[in-house]
Design a protein around this motif. Structure first.
Motif, PDB file in Angstrom:
ATOM      1  N   SER A  63       3.567  10.889   5.162  1.00 17.99           N
ATOM      2  CA  SER A  63       3.223  11.775   4.133  1.00 17.99           C
ATOM      3  C   SER A  63       3.387  13.119   4.441  1.00 17.99           C
ATOM      4  O   SER A  63       3.143  13.722   5.454  1.00 17.99           O
ATOM      5  CB  SER A  63       1.920  11.423   3.589  1.00 17.99           C
ATOM      6  N   PHE A  64       3.663  13.999   3.252  1.00 19.09           N
ATOM      7  CA  PHE A  64       3.945  15.260   3.588  1.00 19.09           C
ATOM      8  C   PHE A  64       3.736  16.046   2.326  1.00 19.09           C
ATOM      9  O   PHE A  64       3.599  15.647   1.213  1.00 19.09           O
ATOM     10  CB  PHE A  64       5.524  15.554   3.822  1.00 19.09           C
ATOM     11  N   THR A  65       3.326  17.340   2.506  1.00 17.23           N
ATOM     12  CA  THR A  65       3.501  18.421   1.530  1.00 17.23           C
ATOM     13  C   THR A  65       4.465  19.552   1.566  1.00 17.23           C
ATOM     14  O   THR A  65       4.738  19.766   2.679  1.00 17.23           O
ATOM     15  CB  THR A  65       2.026  19.031   1.230  1.00 17.23           C
ATOM     16  N   LEU A  66       4.543  20.099   0.549  1.00 12.65           N
ATOM     17  CA  LEU A  66       5.715  21.170   0.679  1.00 12.65           C
ATOM     18  C   LEU A  66       5.275  22.626   1.381  1.00 12.65           C
ATOM     19  O   LEU A  66       6.043  23.497   1.465  1.00 12.65           O
ATOM     20  CB  LEU A  66       6.495  21.633  -0.940  1.00 12.65           C
ATOM     21  N   SER A  67       3.910  22.454   1.763  1.00 14.85           N
ATOM     22  CA  SER A  67       3.371  23.608   2.591  1.00 14.85           C
ATOM     23  C   SER A  67       3.695  23.389   3.763  1.00 14.85           C
ATOM     24  O   SER A  67       3.192  24.013   4.781  1.00 14.85           O
ATOM     25  CB  SER A  67       1.787  23.473   2.521  1.00 14.85           C
ATOM     26  N   ALA A  68       4.598  22.503   4.386  1.00 17.71           N
ATOM     27  CA  ALA A  68       5.233  22.144   5.721  1.00 17.71           C
ATOM     28  C   ALA A  68       4.185  21.696   6.503  1.00 17.71           C
ATOM     29  O   ALA A  68       3.776  22.094   7.787  1.00 17.71           O
ATOM     30  CB  ALA A  68       5.740  23.554   6.224  1.00 17.71           C
ATOM     31  N   GLY A 127      -7.548   1.409  16.437  1.00 17.12           N
ATOM     32  CA  GLY A 127      -6.040   1.914  16.972  1.00 17.12           C
ATOM     33  C   GLY A 127      -5.230   2.474  15.877  1.00 17.12           C
ATOM     34  O   GLY A 127      -4.078   2.789  16.543  1.00 17.12           O
ATOM     35  N   HIS A 128      -5.703   3.155  14.692  1.00 14.73           N
ATOM     36  CA  HIS A 128      -4.983   3.767  13.900  1.00 14.73           C
ATOM     37  C   HIS A 128      -4.920   5.214  14.351  1.00 14.73           C
ATOM     38  O   HIS A 128      -5.924   5.981  14.711  1.00 14.73           O
ATOM     39  CB  HIS A 128      -5.473   3.883  12.436  1.00 14.73           C
ATOM     40  N   ILE A 129      -3.673   5.855  14.232  1.00 14.45           N
ATOM     41  CA  ILE A 129      -3.590   7.376  14.823  1.00 14.45           C
ATOM     42  C   ILE A 129      -2.720   8.082  13.530  1.00 14.45           C
ATOM     43  O   ILE A 129      -2.039   7.874  13.130  1.00 14.45           O
ATOM     44  CB  ILE A 129      -2.834   7.206  16.114  1.00 14.45           C
ATOM     45  N   VAL A 130      -3.556   9.033  13.362  1.00 16.38           N
ATOM     46  CA  VAL A 130      -3.208  10.048  12.407  1.00 16.38           C
ATOM     47  C   VAL A 130      -2.941  11.370  13.205  1.00 16.38           C
ATOM     48  O   VAL A 130      -3.778  11.972  13.787  1.00 16.38           O
ATOM     49  CB  VAL A 130      -4.487  10.306  11.475  1.00 16.38           C
ATOM     50  N   TYR A 131      -1.593  11.851  12.952  1.00 11.87           N
ATOM     51  CA  TYR A 131      -1.177  13.120  13.513  1.00 11.87           C
ATOM     52  C   TYR A 131      -0.607  13.973  12.415  1.00 11.87           C
ATOM     53  O   TYR A 131       0.271  13.836  11.627  1.00 11.87           O
ATOM     54  CB  TYR A 131      -0.077  12.552  14.637  1.00 11.87           C
ATOM     55  N   ASN A 132      -1.512  15.123  12.292  1.00  8.59           N
ATOM     56  CA  ASN A 132      -0.939  16.123  11.286  1.00  8.59           C
ATOM     57  C   ASN A 132      -0.142  17.098  12.086  1.00  8.59           C
ATOM     58  O   ASN A 132      -0.655  17.794  13.113  1.00  8.59           O
ATOM     59  CB  ASN A 132      -2.126  16.949  10.868  1.00  8.59           C
ATOM     60  N   LYS A 133       1.048  17.223  11.650  1.00  6.53           N
ATOM     61  CA  LYS A 133       2.095  17.978  12.240  1.00  6.53           C
ATOM     62  C   LYS A 133       2.464  19.131  11.511  1.00  6.53           C
ATOM     63  O   LYS A 133       3.359  19.210  10.620  1.00  6.53           O
ATOM     64  CB  LYS A 133       3.457  17.184  12.550  1.00  6.53           C
ATOM     65  N   PRO A 134       2.012  20.514  11.576  1.00 12.78           N
ATOM     66  CA  PRO A 134       2.219  21.496  10.876  1.00 12.78           C
ATOM     67  C   PRO A 134       3.564  22.023  11.378  1.00 12.78           C
ATOM     68  O   PRO A 134       3.695  22.236  12.450  1.00 12.78           O
ATOM     69  CB  PRO A 134       1.185  22.638  10.960  1.00 12.78           C
ATOM     70  N   MET A 135       4.537  22.419  10.423  1.00 10.40           N
ATOM     71  CA  MET A 135       5.834  22.790  10.732  1.00 10.40           C
ATOM     72  C   MET A 135       6.426  23.354   9.772  1.00 10.40           C
ATOM     73  O   MET A 135       6.228  23.429   8.527  1.00 10.40           O
ATOM     74  CB  MET A 135       6.960  21.372  11.230  1.00 10.40           C
ATOM     75  N   LYS A 175       0.968   7.560   1.115  1.00 14.68           N
ATOM     76  CA  LYS A 175       0.477   7.801  -0.079  1.00 14.68           C
ATOM     77  C   LYS A 175       1.490   7.859  -1.270  1.00 14.68           C
ATOM     78  O   LYS A 175       2.779   7.532  -0.752  1.00 14.68           O
ATOM     79  CB  LYS A 175       0.330   9.408  -0.493  1.00 14.68           C
ATOM     80  N   GLU A 176       1.169   7.360  -2.401  1.00 10.12           N
ATOM     81  CA  GLU A 176       2.085   7.305  -3.713  1.00 10.12           C
ATOM     82  C   GLU A 176       3.011   8.521  -3.676  1.00 10.12           C
ATOM     83  O   GLU A 176       2.364   9.794  -3.445  1.00 10.12           O
ATOM     84  CB  GLU A 176       1.490   7.038  -4.835  1.00 10.12           C
ATOM     85  N   VAL A 177       4.304   8.366  -4.400  1.00 14.49           N
ATOM     86  CA  VAL A 177       4.989   9.717  -4.322  1.00 14.49           C
ATOM     87  C   VAL A 177       4.488  10.589  -5.358  1.00 14.49           C
ATOM     88  O   VAL A 177       4.267  11.828  -5.292  1.00 14.49           O
ATOM     89  CB  VAL A 177       6.356   9.403  -4.869  1.00 14.49           C
ATOM     90  N   TRP A 178       3.713  10.200  -6.255  1.00 13.99           N
ATOM     91  CA  TRP A 178       2.966  11.104  -7.248  1.00 13.99           C
ATOM     92  C   TRP A 178       1.954  11.839  -6.819  1.00 13.99           C
ATOM     93  O   TRP A 178       1.919  12.995  -7.254  1.00 13.99           O
ATOM     94  CB  TRP A 178       2.511  10.377  -8.750  1.00 13.99           C
ATOM     95  N   GLU A 179       1.208  11.113  -5.764  1.00 15.91           N
ATOM     96  CA  GLU A 179       0.244  11.951  -5.185  1.00 15.91           C
ATOM     97  C   GLU A 179       0.591  12.974  -4.488  1.00 15.91           C
ATOM     98  O   GLU A 179      -0.009  14.217  -4.297  1.00 15.91           O
ATOM     99  CB  GLU A 179      -0.697  10.962  -4.360  1.00 15.91           C
ATOM    100  N   THR A 180       1.786  12.896  -3.700  1.00 12.40           N
ATOM    101  CA  THR A 180       2.511  13.958  -2.679  1.00 12.40           C
ATOM    102  C   THR A 180       2.763  15.062  -3.805  1.00 12.40           C
ATOM    103  O   THR A 180       2.645  16.313  -3.541  1.00 12.40           O
ATOM    104  CB  THR A 180       3.669  13.346  -2.141  1.00 12.40           C
ATOM    105  N   ALA A 181       3.437  14.404  -4.942  1.00 11.66           N
ATOM    106  CA  ALA A 181       4.006  15.836  -5.890  1.00 11.66           C
ATOM    107  C   ALA A 181       2.862  16.548  -6.351  1.00 11.66           C
ATOM    108  O   ALA A 181       2.765  17.677  -6.556  1.00 11.66           O
ATOM    109  CB  ALA A 181       4.628  15.132  -7.055  1.00 11.66           C
ATOM    110  N   ASP A 182       1.702  15.883  -6.843  1.00 10.60           N
ATOM    111  CA  ASP A 182       0.546  16.611  -7.089  1.00 10.60           C
ATOM    112  C   ASP A 182      -0.032  17.580  -6.157  1.00 10.60           C
ATOM    113  O   ASP A 182      -0.269  18.800  -6.671  1.00 10.60           O
ATOM    114  CB  ASP A 182      -0.479  15.534  -7.638  1.00 10.60           C
ATOM    115  N   THR A 183      -0.294  16.967  -5.043  1.00 10.79           N
ATOM    116  CA  THR A 183      -0.703  17.794  -4.028  1.00 10.79           C
ATOM    117  C   THR A 183       0.267  19.061  -3.704  1.00 10.79           C
ATOM    118  O   THR A 183      -0.250  20.132  -3.573  1.00 10.79           O
ATOM    119  CB  THR A 183      -0.812  16.992  -2.577  1.00 10.79           C
ATOM    120  N   SER A 184       1.565  18.990  -3.734  1.00 14.73           N
ATOM    121  CA  SER A 184       2.507  19.849  -3.448  1.00 14.73           C
ATOM    122  C   SER A 184       2.445  20.924  -4.663  1.00 14.73           C
ATOM    123  O   SER A 184       2.740  22.284  -4.409  1.00 14.73           O
ATOM    124  CB  SER A 184       3.903  19.541  -3.095  1.00 14.73           C
TER     125      SER A 184
END
Length: 426
Positions: A63-68, A127-135, A175-184
């Protein structure tokens, strides 16, 4: 003092079909903290894809946001513990140097990955791994800037893997695409000159030779906020071209019209040089065409003033004989009931011209209503016209041409602006 141990079935190789269970004995975590040695055996396997059965691909959700910020989520089956035996600890942070990381990259990226070093990832008890990668991503996006600054762009972000094919790794959405769009959209709304319109996705496979890679493509629709460019570009330009149009109401005999138009033309060139940095570096947007039209109209306006000034100067010094066709046209236009623009002559001809430049100048009504001789008479010869009367004719013709060209100027200016506005609205 409690001791901490890591109990797991040892294995030689990861053969398909072999089922192993890895359970971390973390008793005492709630009193003495996490013992790194407990995880060391798992950390030693970070160079290999964490699977028990290698015929099963690793599912990696992104998942991603346009905030990189890029979120990458996957499961490591080698990591598990019982939270009830570990002081209700269900999540830990582990540095990424100790974990296997999927090689997710953005195909359209143009620069080197600028992700900070020393980041950590969240590891859960199952065993779930969540990696937040700011870029920060500088991506290739084909921009169509013809409608700048009222343009809408469509950019593509493609997430894929360099190494792992579909047999080893599959990509999915956290996440669903609409959730990503709303967050971004909430983030983009507060910064930058772009407004996010929407995000769509597609999941085509990418074929490279005989290998097939999984990928997720996001289509990002954005629209530029035009207020900055309207205030700094369009409004000043419109003011300058409006003042140039109003300068036609300065008397044609006045010596101030031409210098005033030259000053406006120079000012408009300085304005374009100062505002050039706000325009796109490549391509030819419609706003550049608009500026070129305004500049051309100013030049034509100056040339028209030079032409009228020349006619008036000729009339006040040594008027040449008027050609018969031109005299007939002037007589036709100034006849009663004709709609030719001669009213401006009455307004613009002042006492200064009457007494200084054209002594003995008569009113145009008197000149038009007067019998000018037979049709075959030659002007300034057989017609009996004096130099003063001939000068009157050239002055009247000059004012008629001034008004006629001014109306052509207004028509062309209005049609150009309306055309540009219609194109921008489309």
């Amino acid at each position: 003092m409690s001791t901490f141990s890591f109990s797991a079935e040892r294995f030689s190789g990861l053969n398909p079909g072999r089922s192993n269970t890895f359970t971390i004995n973390c008793s005492g975590f709630h009193r003495h903290g996490v013992d790194p040695a407990v995880f060391q055996t798992i950390f030693n396997q970070k160079d290999f894809r964490p699977v028990i059965n290698y015929s099963i691909p690793t599912q990696v959700n992104i998942s991603f946001t346009l905030s990189a910020i890029l979120d990458v989520i996957w499961t490591n089956p080698f990591i598990s513990w019982d939270p009830e035996k570990c002081g209700a600890i269900s999540k830990l942070t582990v540095t990424t140097e100790n974990l296997w990381l999927p090689d997710i990259f953005i195909v359209e990226s143009m620069d080197v990955d600028q992700t900070p070093e020393g980041l950590s990832a969240y590891v859960t008890n199952d065993g779930h791994i969540v990696y937040n990668k700011p870029m920060r991503v500088t991506s290739i996006c084909s921009l169509y800037i013809f409608y700048f600054p009222f343009d809408q762009q469509n950019c593509t972000l493609t997430f894929s893997s360099f190494l792992y094919t579909v047999e080893n790794m599959l990509l999915g959405m956290e996440k669903e695409v609409w959730e990503t769009a709303d967050t971004s959209r909430d983030i983009v709304r507060t910064q930058g000159e772009w407004e996010l319109l929407g995000i769509n996705k597609a999941t085509p496979k990418m074929s490279v030779g005989s290998s097939l890679f999984d990928q997720i493509m996001f289509y990002v629709a954005i629209r530029r906020r035009p207020s900055l460019y309207v205030i700094n570009l369009l409004v000043p330009s419109s003011f300058l071209i409006s003042i140039d149009a109003l300068s036609f109401y300065l008397p044609a005999e006045s010596e101030n019209r031409a210098p005033f138009k030259i000053t406006l033309l120079l000012g408009y060139n300085v304005f374009l040089l100062m505002m050039n940095k706000l325009l796109p570096a490549s391509g030819t947007p419609l706003i550049s065409v608009y500026f070129a039209l305004c500049l051309s109209l100013m030049v034509v306006s100056l040339l028209e003033t030079i032409f009228i000034t020349y006619l008036l100067h000729m009339a006040s010094t040594q008027p040449s004989p008027m050609p018969p066709w031109l005299y007939s046209l002037l007589f036709h236009c100034t006849s009663p009931g004709k709609c030719c623009p001669v009213a401006l002559w009455n307004e613009n001809t002042g006492p200064g011209l009457m007494s200084t430049h054209l002594p003995g100048l008569k009113e145009p009504g008197q000149l038009v209503g007067k019998e000018l001789g037979s049709r075959e008479a030659e002007l300034n010869g057989g017609s009996g016209l004096t130099s003063t009367q001939l000068a009157d004719l050239w002055v009247q013709f000059s004012h008629m041409m001034d008004t006629f060209l001014f109306r052509l100027y207004l028509i062309f200016l209005a049609s150009s602006i309306i055309t540009v506005i219609i194109l921008w609205n489309t």
